[in-house]
Design a protein around this motif. Structure first.
Motif, PDB file in Angstrom:
ATOM      1  N   ILE A   8       0.192  -5.850   5.983  1.00  0.00           N
ATOM      2  CA  ILE A   8       1.496  -6.314   6.050  1.00  0.00           C
ATOM      3  C   ILE A   8       2.070  -7.213   5.104  1.00  0.00           C
ATOM      4  N   PHE A   9       1.166  -7.971   4.506  1.00  0.00           N
ATOM      5  CA  PHE A   9       1.385  -9.188   3.436  1.00  0.00           C
ATOM      6  C   PHE A   9       1.429  -8.193   2.179  1.00  0.00           C
ATOM      7  N   GLU A  10       0.660  -7.188   1.743  1.00  0.00           N
ATOM      8  CA  GLU A  10       0.846  -6.399   0.514  1.00  0.00           C
ATOM      9  C   GLU A  10       2.203  -5.796   0.494  1.00  0.00           C
ATOM     10  N   GLU A  11       2.615  -5.188   1.700  1.00  0.00           N
ATOM     11  CA  GLU A  11       3.841  -4.564   1.450  1.00  0.00           C
ATOM     12  C   GLU A  11       4.977  -5.608   1.396  1.00  0.00           C
ATOM     13  N   SER A  12       4.822  -6.676   1.990  1.00  0.00           N
ATOM     14  CA  SER A  12       6.245  -7.589   1.820  1.00  0.00           C
ATOM     15  C   SER A  12       5.822  -8.245   0.400  1.00  0.00           C
ATOM     16  N   GLU A  13       4.696  -8.358   0.027  1.00  0.00           N
ATOM     17  CA  GLU A  13       4.530  -9.200  -1.196  1.00  0.00           C
ATOM     18  C   GLU A  13       4.887  -8.483  -2.278  1.00  0.00           C
ATOM     19  N   TYR A  14       4.898  -7.012  -2.491  1.00  0.00           N
ATOM     20  CA  TYR A  14       5.579  -6.139  -3.672  1.00  0.00           C
ATOM     21  C   TYR A  14       7.134  -6.449  -3.493  1.00  0.00           C
ATOM     22  N   GLU A  15       7.788  -6.367  -2.449  1.00  0.00           N
ATOM     23  CA  GLU A  15       9.077  -6.250  -2.102  1.00  0.00           C
ATOM     24  C   GLU A  15       9.560  -7.613  -2.786  1.00  0.00           C
ATOM     25  N   ILE A  16       8.975  -8.814  -2.281  1.00  0.00           N
ATOM     26  CA  ILE A  16       9.558  -9.947  -2.581  1.00  0.00           C
ATOM     27  C   ILE A  16       9.295 -10.203  -4.180  1.00  0.00           C
ATOM     28  N   THR A  17       8.197  -9.982  -4.645  1.00  0.00           N
ATOM     29  CA  THR A  17       7.942 -10.077  -6.340  1.00  0.00           C
ATOM     30  C   THR A  17       9.343  -9.348  -6.999  1.00  0.00           C
ATOM     31  N   GLN A  18       9.423  -8.096  -6.591  1.00  0.00           N
ATOM     32  CA  GLN A  18      10.573  -7.163  -7.329  1.00  0.00           C
ATOM     33  C   GLN A  18      11.825  -7.936  -7.241  1.00  0.00           C
ATOM     34  N   LEU A  19      12.034  -8.448  -5.877  1.00  0.00           N
ATOM     35  CA  LEU A  19      13.264  -9.083  -5.668  1.00  0.00           C
ATOM     36  C   LEU A  19      13.360 -10.473  -6.713  1.00  0.00           C
ATOM     37  N   LEU A  20      12.398 -11.250  -6.656  1.00  0.00           N
ATOM     38  CA  LEU A  20      12.322 -12.425  -7.625  1.00  0.00           C
ATOM     39  C   LEU A  20      12.392 -11.976  -9.123  1.00  0.00           C
ATOM     40  N   LYS A  21      12.196 -10.969  -9.672  1.00  0.00           N
ATOM     41  CA  LYS A  21      12.316 -10.212 -10.976  1.00  0.00           C
ATOM     42  C   LYS A  21      13.809  -9.553 -10.982  1.00  0.00           C
ATOM     43  N   GLY A  22      14.719  -9.546 -10.028  1.00  0.00           N
ATOM     44  CA  GLY A  22      16.029  -8.965 -10.182  1.00  0.00           C
ATOM     45  C   GLY A  22      16.168  -7.729  -9.172  1.00  0.00           C
ATOM     46  N   GLY A  23      15.103  -7.041  -8.920  1.00  0.00           N
ATOM     47  CA  GLY A  23      15.302  -6.049  -8.070  1.00  0.00           C
ATOM     48  C   GLY A  23      15.292  -4.504  -8.774  1.00  0.00           C
ATOM     49  N   LYS A  24      15.277  -4.412  -9.793  1.00  0.00           N
ATOM     50  CA  LYS A  24      15.467  -3.223 -10.681  1.00  0.00           C
ATOM     51  C   LYS A  24      14.635  -2.366 -10.406  1.00  0.00           C
ATOM     52  N   LYS A  25      13.047  -2.517 -10.045  1.00  0.00           N
ATOM     53  CA  LYS A  25      12.218  -1.435  -9.946  1.00  0.00           C
ATOM     54  C   LYS A  25      12.383  -1.004  -8.286  1.00  0.00           C
ATOM     55  N   LEU A  26      13.037  -1.704  -7.467  1.00  0.00           N
ATOM     56  CA  LEU A  26      13.333  -1.333  -6.009  1.00  0.00           C
ATOM     57  C   LEU A  26      14.356  -0.160  -6.114  1.00  0.00           C
ATOM     58  N   VAL A  27      15.485  -0.586  -6.992  1.00  0.00           N
ATOM     59  CA  VAL A  27      16.622   0.529  -7.100  1.00  0.00           C
ATOM     60  C   VAL A  27      15.833   1.769  -7.770  1.00  0.00           C
ATOM     61  N   LEU A  28      15.100   1.557  -8.777  1.00  0.00           N
ATOM     62  CA  LEU A  28      14.750   2.675  -9.340  1.00  0.00           C
ATOM     63  C   LEU A  28      14.035   3.531  -8.439  1.00  0.00           C
ATOM     64  N   ASP A  29      13.158   3.071  -7.691  1.00  0.00           N
ATOM     65  CA  ASP A  29      12.335   3.732  -6.596  1.00  0.00           C
ATOM     66  C   ASP A  29      13.136   4.637  -6.069  1.00  0.00           C
ATOM     67  N   TYR A  30      14.572   4.024  -5.601  1.00  0.00           N
ATOM     68  CA  TYR A  30      15.245   4.929  -4.737  1.00  0.00           C
ATOM     69  C   TYR A  30      16.204   5.927  -5.745  1.00  0.00           C
ATOM     70  N   ILE A  31      16.515   5.746  -6.863  1.00  0.00           N
ATOM     71  CA  ILE A  31      16.925   6.555  -7.837  1.00  0.00           C
ATOM     72  C   ILE A  31      16.250   7.679  -8.282  1.00  0.00           C
ATOM     73  N   LYS A  32      14.941   7.447  -8.182  1.00  0.00           N
ATOM     74  CA  LYS A  32      14.086   8.516  -8.711  1.00  0.00           C
ATOM     75  C   LYS A  32      13.900   9.751  -7.876  1.00  0.00           C
ATOM     76  N   LYS A  33      14.465   9.513  -6.477  1.00  0.00           N
ATOM     77  CA  LYS A  33      14.487  10.514  -5.620  1.00  0.00           C
ATOM     78  C   LYS A  33      15.547  11.688  -5.920  1.00  0.00           C
ATOM     79  N   ILE A  34      16.585  11.319  -6.716  1.00  0.00           N
ATOM     80  CA  ILE A  34      17.521  12.148  -7.161  1.00  0.00           C
ATOM     81  C   ILE A  34      17.006  12.957  -8.343  1.00  0.00           C
ATOM     82  N   LYS A  35      16.987  14.507  -8.320  1.00  0.00           N
ATOM     83  CA  LYS A  35      16.543  15.253  -9.065  1.00  0.00           C
ATOM     84  C   LYS A  35      17.619  15.917  -9.695  1.00  0.00           C
ATOM     85  N   ILE A  36      17.568  16.009 -11.187  1.00  0.00           N
ATOM     86  CA  ILE A  36      18.481  16.765 -11.906  1.00  0.00           C
ATOM     87  C   ILE A  36      17.827  17.630 -12.631  1.00  0.00           C
TER      88      ILE A  36
END
Length: 720
Positions: A404-432
């Motif tokens: 539980i801590f590892e899951e939340s810690e990854y999200e919180i760490t990325q949010l503190l960095k601006g959230g770019k990686k979290l958005v990229l994880d979603y965008i990567k699902k779009i296949k061209i």
């Protein structure tokens, strides 16, 4: 010959001396830059500038100017004697002694008549009095003759130029540009221009000089590479390749449409020779090639574009992950909001750019919500921790807490960095997928395609494309669609953002092709289109109505100009060619060419009983024409089969003849055998047409015969 004025002889000597001094000065400056500069980019740019300038000045030593005008502007006290040449020449005080033909004031020479006249320049309209217009014949730096004229339409210099052999005439044409041609050359760069010009009206001349004019006029804003001329084939480009540098327009891009499209598409595909289909139609006839022609017509039409757009709309609506954008269980944006943002961006951007825009919007949203999201994630984590089953072993409880801590810690760490990686994880699902793979899916969507064309044609198109792609090949008529898809899906890199395109032989382009080229230009409307409906031998995939092109591509914003005077051929040849064309004049909405008053031999019709007799007649005629001083002579047959037949039988040693085929990339002049459809755009001193009776009374054959006849400058023989 009349006695030449001492003033004019001395003036030429003075200018030639200035040119020599300019060459010496530029050579010294160029050497200094190479010696003192280490920056490679500066050296490259300066090398181009100085080598071009020195080369143009060296050419000026042969003929520094070709005309003079005496003009007094209304707001000036003195009359100016202005000498006009291919490049500017300055004196030691930096005063201009020879004016470049592309300068605004030079248009008086081309357009103005004696007396009151005017010209347009950046400062506005300059009015004044033209008291002299003089033309010079200067060869190898020597003044041969000069003549004072009123207008340039039928003057002696034009007549002399038209009577020259084909290998020199194209280079000398700058001195004899006619008023109607000059207006097209100097037309507004930023308004689309369509030119309907009859055979021999100087379309190619106008195309080349317009490019040269634009490069000169906008040299402070654009580089030569920002301009592109699209020509019908590689050996036509070779035919004109020496002209642009001669006009001072080095480095302008010159490509066929295939080269232009494939450079942008960047796919590892081979484009099948576009003449193969025409050759098949010519040889097999209309009935046996109905599906081939129908396929090409559909793929060149706006209907095909509408079909692709319909398919893409569905594709766009299904490309996103069918889920909301969440960080852990906290919703940031719902699916419909994301889809709406994407759809709005797609109205003006490529899919790739739209996804980047979407990504930036999503990241901004995450950034704005980061504190709130961290609190929510922390609260969710607390709830999950509280729900751990106390009946589990201590080791299991610790393992769950760690997860539980590892899951939340990854999200919180990325949010503190601006959230770019979290958005990229979603965008990567779009296949061209690759553009050609998407095109294959578009063509293979049989049920949807059947709404646009009948089932037999659908089957033919699908089978043909799949067979070609298996061999990594593509038809010419598929290029437009793939180029359009590349633009819509991926967009273009900076190196393809052209400022102006000139298309020669444009009657062979379809509606969809024009539309796509204009899209690639980012709709800046900076395009010049030159063609002749009467020479539309690819009419099954080309255009026969400039007004329609203006409407659907330019929203009626283009200017349409006509060039109806034919300068290439003698009146005798042009009148015979018009007799052929008149059979389809009404149906095709064609205007007949008006020949200039230059006369020559009558068109010679010859009947022969056998192929051997025809070959003998051609051999004798070639020798006779060579003895008259003609260098470029063509035997033109309807198709490649007939050309091969002639080449096998003719005495190649006696005639020094060459065969021009579809695969030829270099045109070298001389005595040639060429099929009618490859001769378009070229000109020869003399033409011999082989097999007059092989040209039937259908639209295609009439146009092929007309093209063949109008390649001749001075003499035409037709053997039946």
């Amino acid at each position: 010959m009349k006695k030449l004025e001492n003033f004019e002889v001395e003036r030429l000597a003075y200018v030639l001396n200035l040119v020599k001094e300019e060459i010496e000065k530029n050579n010294k400056m160029y050497s200094k830059i190479l010696r003192d500069t280490e920056d490679e980019e500066v050296i490259y740019n300066m090398s181009r500038t100085y080598t071009t300038k020195i080369k143009n000045l060296e050419k000026s030593l042969l003929s520094p100017y070709f005309a003079r005008i005496d003009f007094k502007a209304d707001d000036e006290i003195e009359m100016k004697k202005l000498y006009i040449g291919k490049t500017n020449v300055f004196n030691e005080n930096s005063d201009i002694e020879v004016v470049d033909w592309r300068a605004p004031i030079s248009s008086i020479y081309y357009d103005g008549q004696m007396g009151r006249t005017k010209y347009i320049c950046p400062e506005g309209v300059i009015k004044g009095e033209l008291s002299l217009k003089r033309q010079y014949t200067i060869e190898d730096g020597k003044l041969i003759d000069y003549n004072d004229i009123d207008i340039t339409t039928n003057d002696q210099l034009l007549q002399n130029c038209l009577n020259e052999n084909s290998d020199t005439r194209l280079k000398n044409i700058v001195a004899t540009i006619q008023s109607e041609q000059n207006q097209i050359i100097r037309a507004n760069m930023f308004k689309p221009l369509i030119v309907q010009g009859v055979a021999g009206s100087g379309k190619t001349t106008v195309a080349l000089h317009r490019i040269a004019y634009l490069v000169y006029t906008y040299e402070k804003n654009f580089k030569p590479e920002d301009f592109l001329i699209i020509a019908p084939n590689r050996f036509f480009l070779d035919y004109i390749s020496n002209v642009l540098p001669d006009l001072g327009a080095d480095y302008v891009r010159q490509q066929t449409f295939e080269e232009f499209a494939m450079e942008i598409i960047e796919a590892k595909l081979e484009v099948k020779n576009p003449n193969n289909n025409l050759s098949e139609i010519v040889n097999k006839g209309k009935e046996k090639t109905e599906l081939l022609r129908a396929s090409a017509k559909f793929k060149s039409s706006m209907n095909f574009k509408y079909y692709i757009d319909e398919w893409l709309n569905d594709f766009y609506n299904n490309i996103l992950p069918k889920s909301d954008f969440k960080i852990l269980d906290c919703k940031v944006m719902d699916y419909t909001e994301i889809q709406d943002i994407l759809n709005e961006s797609l109205k003006t951007n490529s899919l790739k750019s739209s996804i980047e825009i979407l990504s930036n919007i999503m990241q901004k949203k995450v950034l704005n919500m980061s504190n709130e999201l961290i609190q929510k994630i922390t609260a969710v984590r607390k709830q999950k921790l509280e729900k751990i089953d106390n009946n589990l072993s201590v080791e299991n409880q610790q393992e769950i807490r760690k997860r539980i801590f590892e899951e939340s810690e990854y999200e919180i760490t990325q949010l503190l960095k601006g959230g770019k990686k979290l958005v990229l994880d979603y965008i990567k699902k779009i296949k061209i997928e690759r553009v050609q793979d998407i095109y294959m899916k578009i063509i293979n969507d049989k049920e949807r395609l059947k709404k646009y064309i009948d089932e037999n044609l659908v089957t033919y198109i699908i089978e043909k494309l799949n067979a070609n792609l298996r061999k990594k090949k593509i038809e010419y008529v598929d290029l437009t669609a793939i180029l359009y898809l590349k633009y819509k899906l991926v967009g273009l890199s900076e190196k393809f953002l052209l400022k102006h395109i000139v298309i020669d032989e444009a009657q062979d382009f379809g509606e969809f092709q024009f539309f796509t080229i204009n899209e690639v230009l980012n709709n800046n409307k900076s395009i010049t289109i030159l063609g002749d409906i009467a020479q539309g031998i690819y009419s099954y995939r080309g255009t026969n109505n400039w007004d329609r092109i203006n409407e659907i591509v330019f929203d009626n914003g283009a200017s349409i100009k006509r060039l109806d005077n034919s300068y290439r051929t003698t009146a005798e040849i042009m009148n015979e060619a018009n007799k052929v064309l008149i059979k389809i004049k009404q149906k095709e909405n064609i205007n007949l060419a008006i020949p200039v008053s230059r006369h020559g031999e009558k068109v010679n019709y010859i009947n022969a009983k056998s192929i051997d007799e025809k070959i003998k007649i051609m051999e004798e005629r070639i020798i006779s024409l060579k003895n008259k001083g003609y260098k470029n002579i063509a035997i033109i047959a309807k198709d490649m089969n007939s050309c091969n037949e002639i080449y096998e039988k003719i005495d190649k040693q006696k005639t020094e003849i060459k065969l021009l085929s579809e695969n030829l990339e270099k045109y070298e002049g001389g005595i040639t055998i060429i099929p009618s459809y490859l001769s378009k755009g070229l000109e020869f001193d003399s033409v011999i047409i082989y097999g007059y009776d092989s040209f039937k009374d259908n639209e295609l054959d009439i146009k092929l015969l007309y093209v063949a006849m109008t390649r001749a400058m001075h003499s035409l023989d037709i053997i039946n």
